[in-house]
Design a protein around this motif. Structure first.
Motif, PDB file in Angstrom:
ATOM      1  N   UNK A 667       0.841  -1.215   0.000  1.00  0.00           N
ATOM      2  CA  UNK A 667       0.000   0.000   0.000  1.00  0.00           C
ATOM      3  C   UNK A 667       0.861   1.245   0.000  1.00  0.00           C
ATOM      4  N   UNK A 671       0.707   4.182  -2.691  1.00  0.00           N
ATOM      5  CA  UNK A 671       0.409   5.565  -2.284  1.00  0.00           C
ATOM      6  C   UNK A 671       1.497   6.521  -2.763  1.00  0.00           C
ATOM      7  N   UNK A 672       2.741   6.138  -2.510  1.00  0.00           N
ATOM      8  CA  UNK A 672       3.857   7.013  -2.872  1.00  0.00           C
ATOM      9  C   UNK A 672       3.932   7.221  -4.370  1.00  0.00           C
ATOM     10  N   UNK A 675       1.168   9.580  -5.461  1.00  0.00           N
ATOM     11  CA  UNK A 675       1.499  10.962  -5.075  1.00  0.00           C
ATOM     12  C   UNK A 675       2.469  11.573  -6.080  1.00  0.00           C
ATOM     13  N   UNK A 707       0.465  17.251   1.702  1.00  0.00           N
ATOM     14  CA  UNK A 707      -0.610  16.456   2.286  1.00  0.00           C
ATOM     15  C   UNK A 707      -1.991  16.989   1.914  1.00  0.00           C
ATOM     16  N   UNK A 708      -2.054  18.217   1.453  1.00  0.00           N
ATOM     17  CA  UNK A 708      -3.345  18.767   1.041  1.00  0.00           C
ATOM     18  C   UNK A 708      -3.652  18.453  -0.427  1.00  0.00           C
ATOM     19  N   UNK A 710      -2.626  15.427  -2.030  1.00  0.00           N
ATOM     20  CA  UNK A 710      -2.743  13.990  -2.293  1.00  0.00           C
ATOM     21  C   UNK A 710      -3.945  13.481  -1.516  1.00  0.00           C
ATOM     22  N   UNK A 711      -4.917  12.870  -2.192  1.00  0.00           N
ATOM     23  CA  UNK A 711      -6.141  12.454  -1.494  1.00  0.00           C
ATOM     24  C   UNK A 711      -5.914  11.168  -0.722  1.00  0.00           C
ATOM     25  N   UNK A 712      -6.934  10.760   0.004  1.00  0.00           N
ATOM     26  CA  UNK A 712      -6.933   9.425   0.595  1.00  0.00           C
ATOM     27  C   UNK A 712      -7.169   8.445  -0.551  1.00  0.00           C
ATOM     28  N   UNK A 713      -6.363   7.412  -0.621  1.00  0.00           N
ATOM     29  CA  UNK A 713      -6.442   6.463  -1.721  1.00  0.00           C
ATOM     30  C   UNK A 713      -7.012   5.145  -1.216  1.00  0.00           C
TER      31      UNK A 713
ATOM     32  N   UNK B 141       7.927   9.818  -0.435  1.00  0.00           N
ATOM     33  CA  UNK B 141       7.768   8.365  -0.423  1.00  0.00           C
ATOM     34  C   UNK B 141       6.353   7.880  -0.135  1.00  0.00           C
ATOM     35  N   UNK B 143       3.123   9.424   0.124  1.00  0.00           N
ATOM     36  CA  UNK B 143       1.816   9.918  -0.295  1.00  0.00           C
ATOM     37  C   UNK B 143       0.988  10.385   0.882  1.00  0.00           C
ATOM     38  N   UNK B 144       1.592  10.506   2.051  1.00  0.00           N
ATOM     39  CA  UNK B 144       1.028  11.107   3.262  1.00  0.00           C
ATOM     40  C   UNK B 144      -0.052  10.294   3.985  1.00  0.00           C
ATOM     41  N   UNK B 145      -0.713   9.380   3.316  1.00  0.00           N
ATOM     42  CA  UNK B 145      -1.878   8.734   3.924  1.00  0.00           C
ATOM     43  C   UNK B 145      -1.526   8.023   5.225  1.00  0.00           C
TER      44      UNK B 145
END
Lengths: 778, 167
Positions: A667, A671-672, A675, A707-708, A710-713, B141, B143-145
């Motif tokens: 994950x 995510x990375x 982004x 962080x603003x 990139x959405x929640x994936x 790295x 994506x902050x989540x």
């Protein structure tokens, strides 16, 4: 044997050290008597270097030495070719690599010209300002098409043009296919990518011990073993006398796998001065002196039948390699191959020309050219779908390679010189998962029309792609049971945050029945493992992971045999669990692995012929070809009509990387990657002016997503194991980044009715496209 | 000509003394004079936040300060969060580990030091508030989540709410 940690969301072994600031990064290396280097770099993109005067710099207090090209002796020679072009028939490749310091001619802004060695970086930079460089600026080659026009200035004066390479690969007969097409969709696409912008800049520390003849180098490299080999060759040292350590690395993403001038200069100076030498890149240097990806221009055409089935694709494109081409053809070949995607493409004609420009060198950045190919194919399919009245979902589904067709040979060569063959996949399953997860039908039929009636510009996109991962040639692993019962695992790949200390430990822990935390992983140190190639192309888990597995299997066998001897039982009856070996059914009769390890290395007595000491094994794994991962990304966006800002309301990923070793880490990789893809699609742009100056050379202008942004994936998995390795795994490191540009274009066009043919977008560019669309419909 | 000065800086409750160039950045004093290399330098122009430390309890970018400006103040770096090392992590650090809130770890100390005063002042933040608080720290790295998840988890644990490890 039961699987304990494989497939589990295991917390990482390496985190405590990183979280407490006690992990060693290259700039943390402090050695007594260490001196510091600053570079003088070219301020012009293309210029004749007529003179350099370093007298004032040399005389500056605190300066130990100043070097220019003339001071380098034998070291002043072109750098090595890093990746041999695949043996594609008829290809042209003009190799031009950088010299360690420029002389006579500079070819890109940031090219190193001289360097200062001083007591501190502050003093070195003061002295660097005293170096007088006389340059005669020449016209810079910046635009790809202008670079190929007759009479264009030449980046390399000894060539007849700015052509760095030319490659054509074909399958079938596209000309014939297009003549029977119901629809031809032709467009010109511009896909420009950006910098890797790892938060840690590059750096090298070198220490030479004249008495032992040993060179130690700490380097922010993804490939310590090839760097060690190149250093040994360039510095005339036996490889065994050179140790390269890639400690914790603050992000790699591709550009840290290179052989930069700094990587040979710093060790050479350490040998010249017999003092430890440190050079740490600063962010301003990183923007111009660290490799990056950039643009391609595609003229592409898709031929489909009346049902939207692909008859063929023709694509002719230009690829910008910058001033030199040390990395061969990797990036554009990835474009060429990845364009085919998960689709049946009976006829394919793909031709590319690589162009030298007076800009920073281009080498792979996460995705490595695949983004460009995916953009072209996905956009062509979107336009075809629109003309035929099909949804983006339907046109893709109709063209997917069916599950029954694997292994599927695409008939052209991939970056690893092997035929582009997909090993396994279930593309429709990924599509179905993404469609369901984002409620595609409900959104397009109910929500979107309602929101549109309110005047809101909302759009949905869905794209799919494949990614060739896990390529060879090979990696190695050595597993050793220590006498204290812990297990040491050494492998040659470097680590830049992917969780190797945990993922590889899981593989070994499961074989030997020990706790994941009891496996101590050593990576990136050529003294511990001196054979291998490095961390790139989404191959670590596949290739190094498989080597870890094979070595662990052999050690498991040694452990069980020794335990069987000890208990006078059958090997099949030995169970490994909790760091102990016991006979099945009698868990109280157990012996610790550490005790067995001590017994396996006796100090006296005789051993049977063929016995190897200890409980240790080294194994190498080389797949016959890469394994093919795939995915589908879907996104809902809203565009503000006044500011042209894009807000991502939902982001869904359905991903297949075969067997999953650690879902938490997978994950994280996805995510990375997403982004980075969002950054590349909407925020990041390497803006060069027509004199070859990079205008966006700081984080104030080159905008990394925050962080603003990139959405929640939401991620879902499909698992089609790879038959090409014992674990069934496929790579995932680059996956997240690959389809995002294509996805952005589709979603934004759906919201606005625009036709996006380029990447990156930005609020200004989107505003222009919206205005043009508005003007058209007025 | 460079000008030097003798300088004492208190970091994590310990006084570090060195004779330094007056233009030495605080980030360089921390890393070189004090040998505390947990604070990282990513950009030297105040954009990435990797060099964030606490100055009298407030988050500041140590690359945008001169070391001499820290004279008479209390600096706290990431090393001060877990004084006994890896064996007794701060709850924020444990939460990052449990939620996979770091990959390469280079931006992580800056993020931790930014979150410490944030959580002190906003003990139960929602996702939006966390993302706003994080927006001055660049991570390439994750994506902050998972970072957001880690901060959420830490806030719950630090407030005494029962919160499970990453599921």
């Amino acid at each position: 044997m039961t699987t304990r940690s494989f497939g589990q969301r295991i917390r990482r072994n390496e985190d405590a050290r990183l979280l407490t600031g006690r992990a060693l990064f290259v700039d943390d290396v402090q050695l007594p008597g260490m001196l510091h280097v600053a570079f003088v770099r070219s301020a012009h993109a293309h210029a004749r270097l007529t003179s350099i005067n370093v007298d004032a710099a040399r005389a500056h207090p605190g300066v130990m030495a100043v070097y220019t090209a003339d001071d380098l002796g034998d070291l002043w020679k072109p750098g090595p070719l890093l990746v041999e072009p695949p043996p594609i028939p008829g290809h042209v490749f003009n190799l031009r690599t950088q010299y360690p310091l420029a002389r006579d001619m500079v070819r890109f802004v940031g090219e190193p010209i001289a360097l200062i060695v001083a007591e501190s970086r502050y003093i070195a930079e003061d002295a660097a300002e005293l170096v007088e460089v006389e340059m005669e600026p020449l016209e810079a080659v910046v635009d790809l098409e202008k670079a190929l026009a007759a009479g264009a200035p030449l980046v390399h004066g000894d060539l007849v043009s700015n052509v760095a390479a030319h490659v054509k690969q074909c399958r079938g007969d596209y000309a014939r296919a297009r003549s029977s097409a119901a629809l031809l969709v032709a467009r010109r696409f511009l896909y420009d990518r950006g910098a890797s912008a790892a938060i840690e800049n590059r750096g090298v520390v070198a220490e030479w011990s004249p008495r032992s003849g040993e060179l130690n180098v700490w380097d922010t490299t993804q490939a310590p073993i090839p760097v060690r080999n190149a250093l040994a060759a360039q510095l005339n040292l036996p490889a065994s006398q050179v140790r390269v350590i890639a400690p914790f690395i603050g992000g790699g993403f591709g550009p840290k796998i290179m052989f930069y001038p700094e990587e040979v200069l710093i060790p050479w100076i350490a040998m010249q001065l017999a003092r430890p030498i440190k050079w740490i890149e600063d962010r301003a240097e990183n923007f111009v002196a660290t490799t990056q990806e950039r643009g391609q221009v595609h003229d592409a055409e898709l031929a489909v039948d009346a049902d939207g089935r692909i008859l063929g694709v023709r694509d002719v494109f230009l690829h910008d390699t910058g001033a030199y081409d040390p990395y061969g053809l990797t990036v554009p070949i990835n474009t060429q191959c990845t364009l085919l995607g998960p689709y049946v493409v009976p006829h394919y004609e793909s031709e590319f020309t690589v162009v030298f420009t007076n800009k920073t060198i281009v080498t792979p950045v996460r995705g490595a050219g695949r983004q460009h190919g995916v953009f072209v194919m996905e956009r062509l399919l979107d336009f075809a779908a629109a003309e035929l009245g099909l949804t983006p979902v339907e046109i893709r589904r109709r063209n997917y390679i069916p599950e029954s067709a694997f292994p599927y040979d695409n008939g052209i060569l991939y970056q690893d010189s092997a035929p582009l063959t997909y090993d396994s996949g279930n593309y429709a399953a990924a599509l179905d998962l993404a469609v369901a997860r984002i409620d595609y039908d409900h959104f397009t039929r109910e929500e979107q029309p309602a929101l549109r009636r309110e005047g809101r510009a909302v759009g949905i996109g869905i794209v799919s792609y494949v990614e060739g991962t896990g390529i060879g040639p090979y990696e190695g692993a050595r597993v050793t049971v220590e006498t204290d019962g812990t297990v040491t695992l050494a492998t040659g790949v470097g680590t830049q945050g992917q969780g190797h200390f945990t993922v590889f430990a899981q593989i070994v822990a499961d074989q030997l029945g020990v706790d994941v935390g009891a496996v101590r992983v050593v990576t990136g140190d050529t003294r511990e493992m001196s054979w291998g190639t490095g961390t790139f192309a989404s191959r670590g888990a596949v290739v190094a992971g498989s080597a870890c597995h094979e070595a662990a299997v052999v050690v498991r066998d040694k452990v069980t045999r020794l335990a069987a001897e000890h208990f006078e039982a059958a090997v099949e009856d030995i169970v490994l669990e909790g760091g102990q070996a016991h006979v099945a059914g009698s868990p109280s009769r157990s012996i610790a692995l550490g005790v067995l390890a001590a017994r396996a290395n006796p100090l006296r007595g005789a051993v049977k012929p063929g016995t190897e000491p200890g409980l240790e094994a080294t194994r190498y794994f080389g797949p016959e070809r890469g394994s093919t991962a795939n995915g589908v990304h879907a996104m809902i966006v809203e565009v503000d009509r006044e500011t042209a800002m894009v807000t991502i309301r939902r982001y869904v990923v359905a991903h297949d990387c075969g067997t999953v070793i650690n879902p938490l880490l997978v994950e994280g990789q996805v995510h990375g990657g997403v982004a980075l893809g969002i950054g590349n699609a909407f925020y990041e742009r390497l803006a060069y002016d027509d004199t070859g100056q990079l205008l966006s050379a700081s984080f104030m202008d080159y905008l990394l997503p925050t962080s603003l942004d990139v959405p929640r994936m939401e991620t879902d998995h499909v698992v089609t194991p790879s038959p090409l390795n014992p674990l069934g795994v496929k790579g995932v490191g680059e996956a997240g980044a690959i389809p995002v540009g294509a996805l952005f274009a589709q979603a934004v066009d759906d919201a606005l009715g625009t036709e996006t043919l380029e990447m990156p977008l930005s609020p200004d560019r989107l505003f222009e496209l919206m205005s043009a669309r508005g003007a058209e419909s007025a | 000509m460079t000008v030097s000065t003798a300088l004492d800086v208190r970091i994590n409750g310990v006084t570090y003394t060195d004779t330094v160039d007056v233009r030495l950045l605080l980030s360089d004093f921390i890393r070189q004079s004090a040998g505390l290399t947990g604070t990282h330098v990513g950009c030297e122009h105040g954009a990435c936040g990797a060099c964030t430390v606490l100055l009298d309890g407030q988050a500041v970018r140590s690359c945008l300060m001169f070391a001499v400006q820290a004279r008479g103040h209390e600096v706290m770096t990431v090393e001060g969060l877990a004084p006994d090392g890896e064996h007794t992590l701060h709850p924020l650090q444990t939460a990052f580990r449990d939620a996979h809130g770091l990959q390469c770890g280079f931006c992580t100390p800056g993020i931790l030091m930014t979150m410490i005063p944030f959580l002190r002042d906003h003990p139960m933040p929602d996702e939006d508030e966390i993302r706003h608080a994080l927006s001055g720290n660049l991570c390439r790295c994750t994506g902050y989540q998972h970072i957001v998840d880690a901060v959420r988890l830490a806030s719950q644990r630090m407030a005494g709410v029962n919160a499970p490890a990453a599921s």
